[in-house]
Design a protein around this motif. Structure first.
Motif, PDB file in Angstrom:
ATOM      1  N   SER A 241      64.650  40.177  43.909  1.00 54.63           N
ATOM      2  CA  SER A 241      65.378  40.417  45.157  1.00 54.63           C
ATOM      3  C   SER A 241      66.522  39.431  45.294  1.00 54.63           C
ATOM      4  O   SER A 241      66.345  38.230  45.100  1.00 54.63           O
ATOM      5  CB  SER A 241      64.438  40.262  46.347  1.00 54.63           C
ATOM      6  OG  SER A 241      65.187  40.111  47.538  1.00 54.63           O
TER       7      SER A 241
ATOM      8  N   TRP B 200      71.372  32.310  56.131  1.00 54.60           N
ATOM      9  CA  TRP B 200      70.861  33.536  56.750  1.00 54.60           C
ATOM     10  C   TRP B 200      70.201  33.174  58.080  1.00 54.60           C
ATOM     11  O   TRP B 200      69.111  32.629  58.118  1.00 54.60           O
ATOM     12  CB  TRP B 200      69.875  34.245  55.829  1.00 54.60           C
ATOM     13  CG  TRP B 200      69.573  35.623  56.318  1.00 54.60           C
ATOM     14  CD1 TRP B 200      68.656  35.965  57.278  1.00 54.60           C
ATOM     15  CD2 TRP B 200      70.200  36.851  55.933  1.00 54.60           C
ATOM     16  NE1 TRP B 200      68.678  37.308  57.517  1.00 54.60           N
ATOM     17  CE2 TRP B 200      69.613  37.888  56.696  1.00 54.60           C
ATOM     18  CE3 TRP B 200      71.197  37.174  55.029  1.00 54.60           C
ATOM     19  CZ2 TRP B 200      69.992  39.224  56.566  1.00 54.60           C
ATOM     20  CZ3 TRP B 200      71.565  38.503  54.905  1.00 54.60           C
ATOM     21  CH2 TRP B 200      70.968  39.514  55.658  1.00 54.60           C
TER      22      TRP B 200
ATOM     23  N   ALA C  50      71.760  47.582  44.030  1.00 54.87           N
ATOM     24  CA  ALA C  50      72.017  47.034  45.365  1.00 54.87           C
ATOM     25  C   ALA C  50      70.886  46.175  45.895  1.00 54.87           C
ATOM     26  O   ALA C  50      71.087  45.355  46.787  1.00 54.87           O
ATOM     27  CB  ALA C  50      72.302  48.175  46.337  1.00 54.87           C
ATOM     28  N   ARG C  51      69.693  46.357  45.388  1.00 53.38           N
ATOM     29  CA  ARG C  51      68.556  45.599  45.908  1.00 53.38           C
ATOM     30  C   ARG C  51      68.219  44.390  45.063  1.00 53.38           C
ATOM     31  O   ARG C  51      67.488  43.516  45.505  1.00 53.38           O
ATOM     32  CB  ARG C  51      67.317  46.509  45.985  1.00 53.38           C
ATOM     33  CG  ARG C  51      67.442  47.580  47.021  1.00 53.38           C
ATOM     34  CD  ARG C  51      67.204  47.038  48.418  1.00 53.38           C
ATOM     35  NE  ARG C  51      65.813  46.695  48.651  1.00 53.38           N
ATOM     36  CZ  ARG C  51      65.386  45.930  49.642  1.00 53.38           C
ATOM     37  NH1 ARG C  51      66.265  45.407  50.475  1.00 53.38           N
ATOM     38  NH2 ARG C  51      64.111  45.675  49.804  1.00 53.38           N
TER      39      ARG C  51
ATOM     40  N   GLU D 120      59.573  49.007  47.101  1.00 61.04           N
ATOM     41  CA  GLU D 120      60.029  48.324  48.306  1.00 61.04           C
ATOM     42  C   GLU D 120      61.515  48.567  48.553  1.00 61.04           C
ATOM     43  O   GLU D 120      62.016  48.267  49.612  1.00 61.04           O
ATOM     44  CB  GLU D 120      59.791  46.807  48.192  1.00 61.04           C
ATOM     45  CG  GLU D 120      58.331  46.423  48.179  1.00 61.04           C
ATOM     46  CD  GLU D 120      58.155  44.949  47.886  1.00 61.04           C
ATOM     47  OE1 GLU D 120      58.668  44.130  48.660  1.00 61.04           O
ATOM     48  OE2 GLU D 120      57.529  44.605  46.876  1.00 61.04           O
TER      49      GLU D 120
ATOM     50  N   SER E 241      60.741  36.359  57.005  1.00 62.28           N
ATOM     51  CA  SER E 241      60.922  37.781  56.760  1.00 62.28           C
ATOM     52  C   SER E 241      60.757  38.094  55.274  1.00 62.28           C
ATOM     53  O   SER E 241      61.436  37.509  54.434  1.00 62.28           O
ATOM     54  CB  SER E 241      62.316  38.211  57.215  1.00 62.28           C
ATOM     55  OG  SER E 241      62.599  39.499  56.717  1.00 62.28           O
ATOM     56  N   PRO E 242      59.888  39.022  54.930  1.00 63.92           N
ATOM     57  CA  PRO E 242      59.740  39.392  53.520  1.00 63.92           C
ATOM     58  C   PRO E 242      61.020  40.023  52.977  1.00 63.92           C
ATOM     59  O   PRO E 242      61.255  40.012  51.779  1.00 63.92           O
ATOM     60  CB  PRO E 242      58.607  40.427  53.539  1.00 63.92           C
ATOM     61  CG  PRO E 242      57.944  40.275  54.861  1.00 63.92           C
ATOM     62  CD  PRO E 242      58.971  39.739  55.809  1.00 63.92           C
ATOM     63  N   GLU E 243      61.828  40.578  53.842  1.00 62.68           N
ATOM     64  CA  GLU E 243      63.038  41.258  53.397  1.00 62.68           C
ATOM     65  C   GLU E 243      64.194  40.289  53.174  1.00 62.68           C
ATOM     66  O   GLU E 243      64.956  40.428  52.233  1.00 62.68           O
ATOM     67  CB  GLU E 243      63.435  42.311  54.444  1.00 62.68           C
ATOM     68  CG  GLU E 243      64.792  42.966  54.228  1.00 62.68           C
ATOM     69  CD  GLU E 243      64.850  43.844  52.985  1.00 62.68           C
ATOM     70  OE1 GLU E 243      63.794  44.275  52.509  1.00 62.68           O
ATOM     71  OE2 GLU E 243      65.970  44.081  52.475  1.00 62.68           O
ATOM     72  N   THR E 244      64.302  39.291  54.053  1.00 60.59           N
ATOM     73  CA  THR E 244      65.526  38.475  54.033  1.00 60.59           C
ATOM     74  C   THR E 244      65.306  36.986  53.823  1.00 60.59           C
ATOM     75  O   THR E 244      66.271  36.242  53.662  1.00 60.59           O
ATOM     76  CB  THR E 244      66.259  38.618  55.376  1.00 60.59           C
ATOM     77  OG1 THR E 244      65.409  38.099  56.417  1.00 60.59           O
ATOM     78  CG2 THR E 244      66.605  40.059  55.682  1.00 60.59           C
ATOM     79  N   ASN E 245      64.075  36.543  53.917  1.00 56.55           N
ATOM     80  CA  ASN E 245      63.754  35.106  53.888  1.00 56.55           C
ATOM     81  C   ASN E 245      64.041  34.413  55.225  1.00 56.55           C
ATOM     82  O   ASN E 245      63.872  33.198  55.329  1.00 56.55           O
ATOM     83  CB  ASN E 245      64.519  34.353  52.800  1.00 56.55           C
ATOM     84  CG  ASN E 245      63.716  34.238  51.517  1.00 56.55           C
ATOM     85  OD1 ASN E 245      62.590  34.718  51.454  1.00 56.55           O
ATOM     86  ND2 ASN E 245      64.283  33.616  50.502  1.00 56.55           N
TER      87      ASN E 245
ATOM     88  N   GLN F 139      66.564  47.704  55.573  1.00 58.13           N
ATOM     89  CA  GLN F 139      66.697  47.005  54.299  1.00 58.13           C
ATOM     90  C   GLN F 139      68.148  46.594  54.085  1.00 58.13           C
ATOM     91  O   GLN F 139      69.057  47.131  54.714  1.00 58.13           O
ATOM     92  CB  GLN F 139      66.257  47.925  53.163  1.00 58.13           C
ATOM     93  CG  GLN F 139      64.778  48.201  53.178  1.00 58.13           C
ATOM     94  CD  GLN F 139      64.357  49.009  51.968  1.00 58.13           C
ATOM     95  OE1 GLN F 139      65.156  49.730  51.358  1.00 58.13           O
ATOM     96  NE2 GLN F 139      63.093  48.912  51.607  1.00 58.13           N
ATOM     97  N   TRP F 140      68.321  45.666  53.144  1.00 58.64           N
ATOM     98  CA  TRP F 140      69.667  45.158  52.858  1.00 58.64           C
ATOM     99  C   TRP F 140      70.067  45.462  51.423  1.00 58.64           C
ATOM    100  O   TRP F 140      69.239  45.392  50.513  1.00 58.64           O
ATOM    101  CB  TRP F 140      69.712  43.646  53.098  1.00 58.64           C
ATOM    102  CG  TRP F 140      69.689  43.313  54.553  1.00 58.64           C
ATOM    103  CD1 TRP F 140      68.573  43.099  55.314  1.00 58.64           C
ATOM    104  CD2 TRP F 140      70.816  43.206  55.423  1.00 58.64           C
ATOM    105  NE1 TRP F 140      68.943  42.858  56.617  1.00 58.64           N
ATOM    106  CE2 TRP F 140      70.315  42.916  56.705  1.00 58.64           C
ATOM    107  CE3 TRP F 140      72.185  43.329  55.257  1.00 58.64           C
ATOM    108  CZ2 TRP F 140      71.140  42.738  57.805  1.00 58.64           C
ATOM    109  CZ3 TRP F 140      73.024  43.154  56.336  1.00 58.64           C
ATOM    110  CH2 TRP F 140      72.500  42.862  57.605  1.00 58.64           C
TER     111      TRP F 140
ATOM    112  N   ASN G  45      62.688  36.526  45.350  1.00 60.07           N
ATOM    113  CA  ASN G  45      61.318  36.877  44.966  1.00 60.07           C
ATOM    114  C   ASN G  45      61.301  38.144  44.121  1.00 60.07           C
ATOM    115  O   ASN G  45      62.219  38.957  44.185  1.00 60.07           O
ATOM    116  CB  ASN G  45      60.454  37.134  46.213  1.00 60.07           C
ATOM    117  CG  ASN G  45      60.328  35.894  47.067  1.00 60.07           C
ATOM    118  OD1 ASN G  45      60.369  34.772  46.562  1.00 60.07           O
ATOM    119  ND2 ASN G  45      60.197  36.095  48.363  1.00 60.07           N
TER     120      ASN G  45
ATOM    121  N   LEU H  41      68.139  38.722  48.111  1.00 57.71           N
ATOM    122  CA  LEU H  41      68.087  37.955  49.349  1.00 57.71           C
ATOM    123  C   LEU H  41      67.033  36.867  49.310  1.00 57.71           C
ATOM    124  O   LEU H  41      67.237  35.765  49.796  1.00 57.71           O
ATOM    125  CB  LEU H  41      67.801  38.886  50.535  1.00 57.71           C
ATOM    126  CG  LEU H  41      69.010  39.462  51.241  1.00 57.71           C
ATOM    127  CD1 LEU H  41      68.579  40.428  52.320  1.00 57.71           C
ATOM    128  CD2 LEU H  41      69.849  38.358  51.869  1.00 57.71           C
ATOM    129  N   THR H  42      65.892  37.207  48.739  1.00 57.81           N
ATOM    130  CA  THR H  42      64.787  36.250  48.825  1.00 57.81           C
ATOM    131  C   THR H  42      64.560  35.477  47.537  1.00 57.81           C
ATOM    132  O   THR H  42      63.897  34.448  47.551  1.00 57.81           O
ATOM    133  CB  THR H  42      63.474  36.977  49.166  1.00 57.81           C
ATOM    134  OG1 THR H  42      63.163  37.874  48.091  1.00 57.81           O
ATOM    135  CG2 THR H  42      63.604  37.760  50.462  1.00 57.81           C
TER     136      THR H  42
END
Lengths: 139, 1159
Positions: A127, B691, A80-81, A138, B1053-1057, B175-176, A132, A129-130
């Motif tokens: 990741s 996003w 999922a991540r 994390e 955002s480090p989590e989502t950009n 978190q996502w 990265n 989303l990013t």
């Protein structure tokens, strides 16, 4: 410069500087444009010097899947991540997925690329989303 | 070094010789050419291609520019233009975008063509889109927030009052997780079912009351739990199926309600659809009050027929990019242009005259112009007498119209010829067949005849809804405009009656002479008089192009009413070159009046035959989003509920938005919504392809295809141009794991159908499933007056070639009020005329029965929201005491319904209550040229245009992005505050409620919310007025975390950009929600959205609140120095390149002294 000369000069400048022309106001320009815009689908030649191998688009790796890639040599594991890549042979004998993780990256066109020769730290993944590299801590 | 001409030539000769010796001379020089003189000869080139030097280098560019293939897509953010764009693909990637040049080929059904003057259509937003299609904030797959998934997986645990544990709702800091599409649909379906089931019935109502919701809101649900579900497609007109589809889903949820409550179809209620046009404050609310319509407008190329164009609160040049040329070309054709603005705007720099007025004083300015026109007898008496209600008699005892039945013996009203009253339970004809106006029988009292004082017969005469225009003249009606006399009613009572014209004239002469207007607005007397005379001299030839600038103040409705009155006085309503329009947002869904065929298809009988007849049934409600923005509550003053019954919101427990960042990410009062309102919600879903800040605070995010990847076609139109446009299906492969917007709606519907075992929920989207969306689109076309006859597939094929089609409107350009001035049809008002007097109780109680001027509610240095009026017999509002409130109570909540009169002289002596606390600047947030709302401003190539702080290298690591938000401030103001150009500032609005109610210093939430931004010296803004562009991405918990923890300092955002364009806070830290009583009435008559019905009360995007997002009065505090890393001055200041810091070289440049003309 007389008027005719100016127009010719202007047309020449336009032709040589950009394909963003004015076909509506410059008669006869359409054929020239077509030549520039001719469609002959090309494929990007594979770069023999790059360690990165394209393995498919993100949609090919649904969450919770383990998908063989790179002629079966590697396995893409998705959760999922994010995603990570394992050596297929090692993964077969090690169900804990502790074998080396191979670097992944997301190309701008959505294609996933794998570097079979590289190595990521344990627990690293890409990741979603990013795009990265993140560690599973994390997650 | 300075050279005279002789020395220069001498040097040139030397350089030329050196050049020749080096071998770098142009190859086409002929032997014997004098090299130095060669450069001064006129160029004679017969064949430029042959004359060019070595052109091998061009192949580099040819390779770059040469495409493997091209395709067309439609770019349609909410900027009203809509442009079919040609996309060039290389190696499977869209690499650049250009115009299609197909607009001149557009035709209507009759073969009439548009002109190539519409080409090329493209702006910088479109040019930069490739950076967004492949950008790092593209949504790559459906995502769910971790805590939310846990709540769903655990079966939606709640306490006794129905509230979930907040631990599952750490929005913005969680978190996502990626989902498969089936999982995403399943979660959405389960959530919608669980939430609506929880709050259904009496038990659900009790839970909501226990949670603290307003009783009136709970009652408005009528026990349907589905009424807690709110959905919105961002500017629905932008997508007939994929965005309007959200409202089809809303209607179809009546099936869910029927299942949950076990009620029959006729009792089942769907969800609620949120508004669009009025939500964005695009709606000019006073147009409805005068014309009965959503908006009176004209297509922008009407400028071709005009002689005087007033660009009023509209930054035409910057916001109407592909259509800005119509304004500049009008000047070439001899029209005069005048900008009425609050700063020296980009448009101001292109007009003949510029009038800068105090922000929000537009109604006063219009009233001042009207005063001159009436006082100098420059008005068009015939037009006023026969097209408007200005000659109607008003009773001074009740402030209501004098009715013939009250005074004329034996008077018997005849049935109206131009209005059909439906009998009880009689259904109207299908929209396409509606030729005449009609109303339901319960409105019959609303169309009573009026009276005038007839100058020929010297008596009171009746005026019915049929007696207007030429028909009134044919009857010999000659109304007296100035009437102030006593009359005796049939019951013997003697009363004073006056005409609206007379009452208005008195008010104007009392309060808005040129001298008084000048004091209130800041425009010199000469400017007021001159403009008034010009307008009066250009009857039928003056265009009033008004815009969002004026809409975004609390007094927006009064501005509309005043401008329309000014236009009516001067015979400038409804003519090709003389009309009033309002331009903000692509709204006019009514152009597709076949939309109900899609959005209101009866979910209980879905039509599965592509050619079958569709049965429509409205089984849901709409609601203004402003109540959600206001904290999910209506407006109350003490015990008085000022929100009309039909306007009442219901508690919001679930929201699902599509194509819209303005409901969370860039919402007014953003941080209040995030901190105070959002925690009450149990489901927040967003569908988007980027996003945004809204995604940051969502629970579930659906990843959509970008316009360039469409796999289902769609259709849109425009309020500013005459084209119907199709979003074509494109050959570009989906870049990521995305779905079409309409597939997402269908996917959730299918999952919900399975969840509740109701197959019709899925059948409603059968043609999406079958990849035949064109069935729905053809139904819309077939039901639309201006499209019927078109074949969707043909439109689609043309669009793929870059060619749109013309709407089959009656005129080209389309002209509102055209039929009315030609005496063919009345306006959709009670009287059938343009109405400038509102006698309904809500207006009388607000002191706005006449058109008055109210001071802005926050954006003012003076006492906010007071009515500027000397004692006047027709202005008798409810006082604060009537509401049980002290007159001294000036807090923001009370201010909204505070009706206090002050003269203009008293006004300018008064002070904003925060002045004493160091607040001293108006802060307004208009829209910028390179963004339509927030699309696509954070794209690097687009964002870099946003001002002087862009730095692609981010040398100063404090920069949140490659660009950052800033506040424009007059240098004199800045100097007084000790602020240098480029310094960082804190901007704080009213601490009572901003950045959010209940803020506490020292908390993370407050740090995230408090606005910190750069100062830009801008001499174009007046002293005391500051400005930040509206379009920026605000700081979130994630972006602040990124800014403070990332090595590069990016506010990402480090989590989502998610990428913020501020380090902390946003321009929406300073704004808040406002509700105006006169926009929430039950009594105003107006046209319904589609068709010819005249209705009353709430109507989304027509009669409802609009907020006041440009209103804030702020305190500015210097925070950090602008120099690198916070040391010293900002570099361009040090270099002497900035206003007030000019170096000698800069001063010379600005004076033009680097070029001398020898005389």
């Amino acid at each position: 410069m007389n008027r005719a000369g100016f127009l010719k000069h202007f047309a020449g400048e336009l032709l040589s500087s950009s394909a963003q022309l004015l076909p509506v106001v410059v008669p006869g320009l359409a054929p020239a444009l077509r030549a520039i815009e001719q469609t002959s689908p090309k494929a990007a030649p594979a770069d023999p010097h790059s360690p990165w191998v394209l393995i498919g688009s993100l949609a090919d790796f649904p969450p919770g899947s383990r998908t063989p890639v790179n002629q079966g040599q590697h396995l893409i594991v998705t959760h999922a991540r994010g995603l990570y890549a394992l050596d297929a042979a090692a993964a077969e004998t090690d169900s804990t997925d502790t074998s080396p993780r191979r670097p992944l990256r997301l190309e701008c066109n959505g294609q996933l690329a794998l570097n079979p020769g590289g190595q990521w730290p344990a627990n690293a993944c890409l990741s979603l989303l990013t795009g990265n590299r993140i560690s599973e801590e994390e997650t | 070094m300075s050279l005279n001409r002789k020395q220069f030539l001498k040097h040139m000769a030397g350089w030329g010789a050196a050049l020749a010796a080096s071998g770098c001379a142009p190859r086409n020089l002929q032997n014997g050419d004098d090299l130095a003189l060669r450069f001064f000869k006129p160029t004679h080139i017969d064949n430029p291609l042959a004359a060019y030097p070595n052109r091998d280098w061009e192949s580099v560019y040819r390779n770059i520019f040469q495409a493997d293939e091209t395709f067309t897509f439609l770019c349609a953010p909410n900027d009203t233009h809509n442009c079919l764009l040609k996309t060039y693909v290389k190696n499977g990637i869209a690499v650049r975008i250009g115009p299609t040049y197909g607009y001149g080929k557009a035709k209507d059904l009759y073969g009439n063509t548009a002109s190539h003057r519409w080409d090329p259509r493209l702006c910088q937003k479109g040019l930069g889109l490739v950076r967004r299609i492949y950008g790092d904030r593209r949504l790559k797959a459906p995502m769910v927030r971790k805590g939310y998934k846990e709540w769903v997986d655990k079966g939606f645990p709640r306490d006794a009052n129905g509230k979930p544990d907040p631990k599952y709702f750490q929005r913005g800091q969680d978190q996502w997780l990626r989902l498969s599409w089936d999982e995403a649909y399943s979660i959405a379906a389960k959530a919608l079912n669980n939430i609506s089931g929880t709050y259904a019935g009496k038990d659900g109502a009790q839970k909501l009351l226990a949670q603290g919701y307003d009783e009136a809101m709970v009652k408005a649900m009528k026990e349907a739990g589905t009424q807690t579900i709110k959905m919105r497609g961002g500017m629905a007109f932008l997508g007939a199926t994929r965005i309007y589809g959200m409202y089809r889903f809303v209607n179809s949820l009546a099936l869910l309600d029927a299942k949950q409550r076990g009620v029959a179809a006729d009792k089942a209620i769907g969800a609620r659809g949120w508004d669009s046009y009025s939500w964005h404050t695009d709606l000019p609310p006073g147009h409805t009050m005068v014309t009965g319509w959503q908006t009176n407008d004209f297509e922008l190329f009407s400028t071709e027929y005009s002689k005087l164009i007033l660009v009023w609160g509209m930054n035409w040049i910057t916001t109407k990019m592909p259509d800005s040329h119509w304004m500049t070309e009008a000047r070439l054709k001899g029209a005069k242009t005048v900008a009425i603005t609050v700063e020296y705007s980009a448009t101001a720099s292109k007009t003949d005259d510029v009038i800068v007025i105090r922000p929000g004083s537009d109604p006063a300015f219009a009233l001042g112009l009207a005063q001159v026109i009436i006082a100098k007898n420059l008005f068009d008496a015939d037009f006023v007498k026969h097209k408007s209600d200005l000659p109607f008699l008003i009773r001074m005892d009740t402030l209501e119209p004098l009715r013939p039945a009250d005074i004329l013996p034996n008077y018997q009203a005849k049935a109206s010829q131009n209005l059909t009253m439906l009998a009880k339970d009689q259904k109207p004809e299908a929209i396409l067949a509606q030729r005449e106006q009609f109303a339901k029988d319960k409105l019959s009292d609303d169309f009573q005849p009026y009276t005038i004082w007839d100058s020929k017969q010297n008596t009171v005469r009746a005026v019915t809804r049929d007696d207007w225009g030429a028909k009134a003249q044919a009857q010999g009606l000659d109304p007296e405009l100035r009437v102030n006399r006593q009359v005796t009613l049939k019951d013997g009572k003697k009363i004073t009656v006056r005409t609206t014209f007379d009452l208005t004239e008195e008010y104007l002469n009392q309060n808005f002479t040129p001298e008084q207007t000048a004091k209130v607005t800041g425009c010199p007397v000469s400017g007021i008089v001159s403009l008034a005379e010009q307008i009066a001299a250009n009857k039928e030839k003056t265009l009033f192009a008004t815009g969002m600038g004026t809409n975004q103040y609390f007094n927006a409705d009064l501005k509309d009413r005043a401008i329309l009155m000014l236009a009516t006085l001067t015979r400038n309503v409804g003519f090709p070159g003389g009309n009033v329009g309002s331009y903000s947002g692509n709204y006019r869904g009514a152009l597709f009046n076949g939309m109900p065929q899609f959005i209101a298809e009866d979910p209980f009988e879905p039509q599965l035959d592509p050619k079958g007849k569709v049965k429509t049934a409205k089984r849901s409600y709409y609601e203004s989003l402003h109540y959600f923005n206001y904290g999910d509550r209506p407006l109350r003053m003490g015990k008085h509920l000022l929100t009309g019954e039909s306007h009442l919101p219901t508690p919001t427990k679930a929201m699902w938005l599509n194509n819209s960042n303005s409901v969370l990410g860039n919402i007014k009062w953003h941080y209040d919504v995030v901190m105070n309102t959002l925690p009450k919600l149990e489901f927040v879903a967003y569908a988007d392809w980027w996003w945004t800040g809204s995604c940051e605070y969502a629970d579930l995010v659906f990843a959509c295809d970008s316009w360039a990847e469409f796999k289902h076609p769609d259709m849109t139109g425009s309020c500013t141009n005459p084209f119907v446009q199709v979003y074509p299906v494109t050959p570009l492969k989906r870049v990521f794991d995305t779905q079409a917007d309409v597939e997402i709606i269908a996917g959730v519907a299918k999952a919900l159908a399975k969840e509740v075992k109701e197959p019709r929920l899925a059948q409603m989207w059968e043609f999406v499933e079958k990849k035949q969306v064109e069935v729905y689109l053809q139904r819309i076309i077939d039901g639309t007056s201006a499209l019927k006859g078109y074949d969707f597939n043909q439109l689609h094929q043309d669009a793929q070639k870059g060619i749109p089609a013309l709407m089959n409107n009656r005129t080209y350009p389309r002209i509102s009020s055209h039929e009315q001035v030609k005496d063919e049809a009345p306006w959709h008002t009670k009287s059938g005329r343009l109405e400038f007097y509102r006698f309904e109780p809500e207006f009388i109680e607000s002191g706005e029965n006449m058109i008055v001027y109210r001071e802005p509610i926050d954006s003012t240095h003076y006492e906010p929201n007071v009515i500027v009026a000397k004692a006047h017999p027709a202005i008798r509002p409810k006082t604060p005491a009537d509401y049980g409130v002290s007159e001294d109570q000036l807090d923001c909540e009370t201010r909204q319904a505070r009706h206090v009169l002050k003269t203009g002289e008293q006004l300018v002596q008064s002070k904003h209550p925060l002045k004493a606390k160091g607040f001293g600047h108006i802060y307004h947030t208009p829209k910028y040229r390179h963004g339509a709302h927030t699309t696509p401003v954070d794209t690097d190539f687009t964002g870099i245009w946003f001002g002087p702080f862009g730095d692609i290298y981010r040398r100063d690591k404090r920069l949140p992005s490659v660009v950052e938000g800033y506040v424009d401030i007059n240098p004199l103001d800045a100097r007084a505050l000790g602020v240098d150009d480029g310094d960082y500032l804190y901007i704080d609005a009213d601490p009572e409620d901003r950045p959010y109610r209940g803020w506490k210093k020292g908390t993370e939430a407050y740090k995230v919310s408090r606005l910190l931004l750069r100062a830009r010296y801008y001499p174009g803004t007046p002293v005391g007025v500051t400005r930040t562009w509206h379009n920026m991405y605000g700081a979130t918990f994630g972006s602040v975390k990124g800014h403070e923890t990332r090595e590069d300092g990016l506010a990402k955002s480090p989590e989502t950009n998610y990428q913020a364009m501020y380090r902390y806070g946003s321009h929406q830290s300073a704004t808040r929600a406002w509700l105006k009583p006169t926009l929430m009435t039950e009594t105003l008559a107006h046209k319904a959205m589609f068709g010819q019905e005249i209705a009353k009360g709430f109507e989304p995007d027509i009669h409802c609140p609009v907020g006041a997002p440009r209103e804030a009065f702020v305190k500015i505090t210097r925070a950090e120095a602008g120099g690198m890393g916070g040391q010293g001055k900002w570099r361009p200041v040090e270099l002497g390149l900035r206003p007030t810091y000019e170096s000698q070289a800069m001063k010379t440049y600005l004076k033009g002294d680097y070029v001398r003309v020898k005389k």
